[in-house]
Design a protein around this motif. Structure first.
Motif, short mmCIF file in Angstrom:
data_model
loop_
_atom_site.label_atom_id
_atom_site.label_comp_id
_atom_site.label_asym_id
_atom_site.label_seq_id
_atom_site.Cartn_x
_atom_site.Cartn_y
_atom_site.Cartn_z
N ILE A 52 7.50 32.74 -0.06
CA ILE A 52 6.64 32.56 1.12
C ILE A 52 7.23 33.32 2.30
O ILE A 52 8.40 33.13 2.65
CB ILE A 52 6.50 31.08 1.54
CG1 ILE A 52 5.88 30.25 0.42
CG2 ILE A 52 5.63 30.95 2.78
CD1 ILE A 52 5.61 28.80 0.79
N MET A 63 10.97 24.67 5.49
CA MET A 63 10.43 24.76 4.13
C MET A 63 11.58 24.59 3.14
O MET A 63 11.45 23.91 2.12
CB MET A 63 9.76 26.12 3.91
CG MET A 63 8.47 26.28 4.69
SD MET A 63 7.77 27.93 4.45
CE MET A 63 6.42 27.90 5.63
N PRO B 75 4.91 20.03 8.85
CA PRO B 75 4.08 20.85 7.95
C PRO B 75 4.90 21.88 7.17
O PRO B 75 4.57 22.19 6.02
CB PRO B 75 3.10 21.56 8.91
CG PRO B 75 3.04 20.66 10.11
CD PRO B 75 4.43 20.09 10.25
N ALA B 76 5.98 22.39 7.76
CA ALA B 76 6.84 23.32 7.02
C ALA B 76 7.59 22.58 5.92
O ALA B 76 7.69 23.06 4.78
CB ALA B 76 7.81 24.02 7.97
N THR B 79 5.24 21.97 3.20
CA THR B 79 5.01 23.19 2.43
C THR B 79 6.09 23.35 1.36
O THR B 79 5.79 23.65 0.20
CB THR B 79 5.02 24.41 3.37
OG1 THR B 79 3.95 24.27 4.31
CG2 THR B 79 4.83 25.72 2.60
N LYS B 82 5.37 20.82 -1.34
CA LYS B 82 4.17 21.07 -2.15
C LYS B 82 4.38 22.23 -3.11
O LYS B 82 3.89 22.22 -4.23
CB LYS B 82 2.97 21.34 -1.23
CG LYS B 82 1.64 21.34 -1.95
CD LYS B 82 1.22 19.94 -2.39
CE LYS B 82 -0.09 19.95 -3.19
NZ LYS B 82 -0.57 18.59 -3.46
N ARG B 83 5.15 23.24 -2.66
CA ARG B 83 5.36 24.39 -3.54
C ARG B 83 6.25 24.02 -4.71
O ARG B 83 6.12 24.57 -5.79
CB ARG B 83 5.96 25.55 -2.75
CG ARG B 83 5.03 26.09 -1.68
CD ARG B 83 3.73 26.59 -2.27
NE ARG B 83 2.87 27.14 -1.21
CZ ARG B 83 2.63 28.44 -1.05
NH1 ARG B 83 3.13 29.33 -1.88
NH2 ARG B 83 1.85 28.84 -0.06
N GLU B 106 3.86 25.60 13.35
CA GLU B 106 3.93 25.18 11.95
C GLU B 106 2.57 24.69 11.46
O GLU B 106 2.14 25.03 10.36
CB GLU B 106 4.98 24.08 11.76
CG GLU B 106 6.41 24.58 11.73
CD GLU B 106 6.95 25.00 13.08
OE1 GLU B 106 6.37 24.59 14.11
OE2 GLU B 106 7.94 25.74 13.13
N THR B 110 0.49 26.54 8.53
CA THR B 110 0.34 25.79 7.29
C THR B 110 -1.15 25.66 6.96
O THR B 110 -1.58 25.84 5.82
CB THR B 110 0.99 24.40 7.43
OG1 THR B 110 2.36 24.60 7.80
CG2 THR B 110 0.94 23.62 6.13
N ARG B 113 -2.52 29.03 5.80
CA ARG B 113 -2.17 29.36 4.42
C ARG B 113 -3.01 28.55 3.43
O ARG B 113 -2.94 28.77 2.24
CB ARG B 113 -0.69 29.05 4.14
CG ARG B 113 0.30 30.10 4.60
CD ARG B 113 1.70 29.84 4.02
NE ARG B 113 2.19 28.49 4.30
CZ ARG B 113 2.89 28.16 5.39
NH1 ARG B 113 3.21 29.07 6.29
NH2 ARG B 113 3.28 26.92 5.56
N GLU B 115 -2.50 25.55 2.77
CA GLU B 115 -1.54 24.73 2.04
C GLU B 115 -2.25 23.44 1.65
O GLU B 115 -2.90 22.79 2.49
CB GLU B 115 -0.36 24.45 2.98
CG GLU B 115 0.98 24.34 2.32
CD GLU B 115 1.48 25.65 1.69
OE1 GLU B 115 1.71 25.62 0.48
OE2 GLU B 115 1.66 26.66 2.39
N PHE B 206 -6.25 22.67 2.85
CA PHE B 206 -5.64 21.89 3.93
C PHE B 206 -6.63 20.87 4.48
O PHE B 206 -7.77 21.21 4.78
CB PHE B 206 -5.21 22.87 5.02
CG PHE B 206 -4.52 22.27 6.19
CD1 PHE B 206 -3.14 22.10 6.19
CD2 PHE B 206 -5.23 21.91 7.33
CE1 PHE B 206 -2.48 21.57 7.29
CE2 PHE B 206 -4.58 21.38 8.45
CZ PHE B 206 -3.20 21.22 8.42
#
Ligand SMILES: Cc1ncc(C[n+]2csc(CCOP(=O)(O)OP(=O)(O)O)c2C)c(N)n1
Ligand code: SF4
Ligand code: SF4
Ligand code: SF4
Ligand SMILES: [Mg+2]
Lengths: 361, 249, 85
Positions: A52, A63, B75-76, B79, B82-83, B106, B110, B113, B115, B206
């Protein structure tokens, strides 16, 4: 199975990370580390990984925090200004005891500074950098081979100690090409029972750094303290090249230590008896080794590409009464072997006793 | 005659008293989210990420895995989660200072993207936890501890409307603003929460729910007066509605 | 008869339930202070205008302290549902 290849430092580092089983990269562009994200944006999808490009370094580090809390091996990379933006997140990671790798391919600061190589981030890296009472585990490679090997090692240490780790390299090491052996050790990913994956068939878990109850934070800090002391006892990495009856001990790390090694060869060819000590783990710093060797030698020359940062750690570690000098180059240039040799010769001539002078290269 | 229990605390909400002040709507938002988690039977694969604010103690109340995030960065962090865990349900729970001010970057990125996470946004028009300072959502004229003369658009700008701001982004599948000040509104809010999680379960992108909430303590009003304030002034600045609801494909 | 139960030891006396009960069956119990230090809400049914089991009080209680019991027939939509997974 080992393969010899010619690779750029940044690429070797990226491959080391993949060999360590890492599959998640989060980062934001900044020179001189762009080779890492550019390479990984192509490479990670080939191994089922996630790349990312985050909106900022602040987002990157968070992240990373999330991926680490979910139990994955994850990494981000940046340089000076970007690393500064990550400090809050790093402090949270240390406080929450989350592993993860941050790569700093340093440039000169302060401020926007410049993009040439520098060792000016030593202090930020080794002291913690963010708020609170913590350390990063900091490893400093000095070759393309070590960019690979130490990256694997850093992931391993981060997981073992549940603490973020940093690779502190610079533009020279990142850009340089050298032959290396890709020697991936057998991949053993540790169990992470603390990781959050959902409370399926087990009690709900929590990852946090907030402790408000009476005495909780004190206890937590003592717990972290014990962890750092254990690191200092068990994980110091240092390279030495010593002789009998040395006149001078050279101490240097990272790319700069390569110049020092050339100077050492020159000095020895002139019959000066020179020893060499290179901290590979900058935190934990090889205090004991510096103390013992300096006791034997008496005269120590520290060479750094900053105005004296590891210098502080060396002086804290010196055997009392040693004569130490610093040869400093904070401008992005590299101290030339000839200059270092001249300084060695000066120091050999100088009398004994305390001299902690700083010399501009 | 046999009686049926028709209303109770959701299972995912632990049996612990909230630390919130009397009349604070954080509690209502907590309950609605837990109800929806129970409804979909997703407690065991849901991970909550509170921002920093009065909602940070979410981990005391939600009986599920919880990870703290630095102020604004939920939110970061979500992310990252979630990834690594695409099969899990990931939500953040953020105040208006957390999300609309320090964490604006953020949340926007997010959302952009796409997300596949859910963001629950508590708009109480102040920084509750730090003592009632101006938030980006503070109403014009509203007195706070850092706008003692009332928020003036000439010097402090205007209240930010997050739902409207996020809805047009392509990555956003659902964005709604609801309120918690009357039972009827709470029922509507429940639907929005259910839909937001539904969107995530269906991998549609999202989802975002903004709750208008009272902060009686920092508004300096009784809970009863807070209802009036939300019903009048606050609804005028922050119109309720569903600003985006992508259809199931 | 429909009825509600309030976990009054956790009540913070915010009065939201009082405001929204269509039958005005809730009051603040001034005679008592609970462990949290508040005068809690109290349910007093009125045989003339009994509890509807409408759950508006439960819906608005920000501390999720109210349970609602209804005569089985035609139970209103409330928050207790069967999980669908
Ligand atoms: C980097 C950083 N800056 C400031 C703070 C202090 N702080 C804690 S909570 C908060 C604001 C909370 O307000 P909001 O997000 O609106 O949540 P509320 O309490 O109103 O629900 C602030 C500024 C912090 N924790 N971290
Ligand atoms: S300060 Fe405001 S937001 Fe925080 S708990 Fe109290 S009423 Fe709620
Ligand atoms: S269920 Fe309805 S009628 Fe009964 S007490 Fe609650 S609000 Fe009043
Ligand atoms: S709404 Fe809940 S907390 Fe408020 S008075 Fe009624 S029972 Fe007590
Ligand atoms: Mg707020």
């Amino acid at each position: 199975m080992s393969e010899r290849q010619i690779l750029k430092g940044c690429v070797a580092l990226a491959e080391g990370a993949i060999a360590a089983g890492y599959r998640f990269y989060f980062g934001y562009p900044i020179t001189p580390q762009n080779d890492i994200p550019e390479y990984l944006s192509a490479r990670l999808p080939q191994v089922g990984g996630v790349f990312i490009q985050a909106e900022s370094e602040v987002a990157s580090i968070n992240m990373l925090l999330g991926a680490a809390a979910a139990g994955a091996r994850a990494m981000t990379s940046s340089s000076g200004p970007g690393i500064s933006l990550m400090q809050e997140g790093l402090s949270y990671m240390a406080g929450s005891e989350l592993p993860g790798l941050v790569v700093n391919i340093t440039r000169i600061g302060p401020g926007l500074g410049g993009i040439a190589a520098s060792q000016g981030d030593y202090r930020q890296a080794t002291r913690g950098g963010g708020h609170g009472d913590y350390h990063l585990i900091v490893l400093a490679p000095n070759s393309v081979q070590e960019m690979y090997d130490l990256t694997i090692k850093a992931f391993y240490l981060a997981d073992k100690y549940r603490n973020p780790a940093m690779i502190l390299a610079d533009a020279i090491l990142g850009q340089m090409k050298e032959p290396i052996f890709l020697n991936p050790p057998p991949l053993v990913l540790p169990e992470k029972p603390w990781a959050l994956t959902g409370a399926r068939g087990k009690k709900a878990q929590l990852i946090k750094s907030l402790y408000l109850a009476d005495g909780e934070m004190e206890q937590h800090n003592w717990h972290l303290y014990e962890k750092y002391r254990r690191l200092e006892r068990e994980e110091v990495l240092v390279e030495t090249d010593l002789q009998e009856k040395m006149d001078v001990l050279l101490v240097s790390f990272g790319s700069c230590s390569r110049m020092v090694q050339s100077a050492l060869d020159l000095a020895r060819s002139r019959g000066i008896r020179v020893g060499f000590l290179r901290p590979i783990s900058l935190y934990p710093f090889p205090q004991q080794a510096v103390r013992e060797v300096s006791r034997e030698v008496g005269k120590v020359l520290v060479v750094e590409m900053n105005t004296g940062q590891m210098w502080d750690d060396v002086r804290l570690s010196l055997y009392p009464g040693c004569r130490a000098r610093l040869l400093a180059r904070p401008g992005g240039g590299i101290p030339a072997p000839g200059q270092i040799l001249a300084e060695i010769e000066n120091l050999v001539k100088a009398g004994d006793g305390i001299d902690e002078s700083v010399h501009q290269a | 005659m046999a009686l049926t229990k028709v209303f109770t605390r959701p299972d995912s909400l632990r049996d612990i008293n909230f630390h919130f002040c009397p009349g604070c709507h954080h509690g209502t938002a907590h309950r609605l989210i837990c109800e929806a988690i129970d409804y979909y039977g997703i407690r065991e694969r849901t991970i909550g990420i509170p921002g920093v604010g009065c909602g940070v103690f979410l981990y005391n109340y939600f009986d599920l895995d919880v990870c703290e995030a630095p102020h604004g960065r939920a939110p970061a962090v979500a992310t990252g989660f979630k990834r690594v865990l695409p099969q899990n349900i990931i939500f953040t729970y953020q105040g208006d200072g957390d999300l609309g001010s320090i964490g604006m970057s953020e949340v926007i990125h997010t959302a952009n993207r796409g997300e596949n996470i859910t963001v629950f946004f508590i708009n109480n028009s102040v920084y509750g936890m730090t003592g009632g300072q101006m938030a980006p959502t503070t109403l014009l004229g509203q007195r706070t501890t850092t706008t003692p003369y009332g928020r003036d658009f000439r010097t402090e700008g205007y209240p930010i409307r997050m739902a409207e701001m996020l809805a047009p982004l392509e990555g956003v599948a659902f964005a709604a603003r609801v309120s918690l000040h009357t039972p009827t509104q709470v029922k509507k809010a429940r639907k929005a929460v259910l839909r937001a999680l539904d969107i995530q379960i269906k991998n549609m992108g999202f989802s975002f729910v903004e709750f208008l909430c009272a902060c009686p303590t920092n508004w300096g009003l009784s809970p009863r007066q807070c209802i009036e304030k939300i019903d009048g002034e606050m609804l005028q600045s922050f119109p309720l509605g569903t600003y985006k609801n992508r259809q199931d494909s | 008869m429909n009825r509600i139960e309030i976990r009054d030891e956790s009540c913070k006396g915010c009065q939201y339930c009082l405001i929204f009960c269509p039958r005005e069956l809730l009051q603040i119990d001034k005679s008592r202070i609970n462990v949290l230090g508040y005068n809690p809400a109290r349910f007093v049914d009125n045989p003339e205008k009994p509890c509807l089991g409408c759950a508006l009080c439960a819906e608005i209680c920000p501390d999720a302290l109210i349970e609602v019991y209804r005569k089985k027939k035609g139970a209103v939509k409330a928050n207790v549902r069967t999980p669908n997974t």
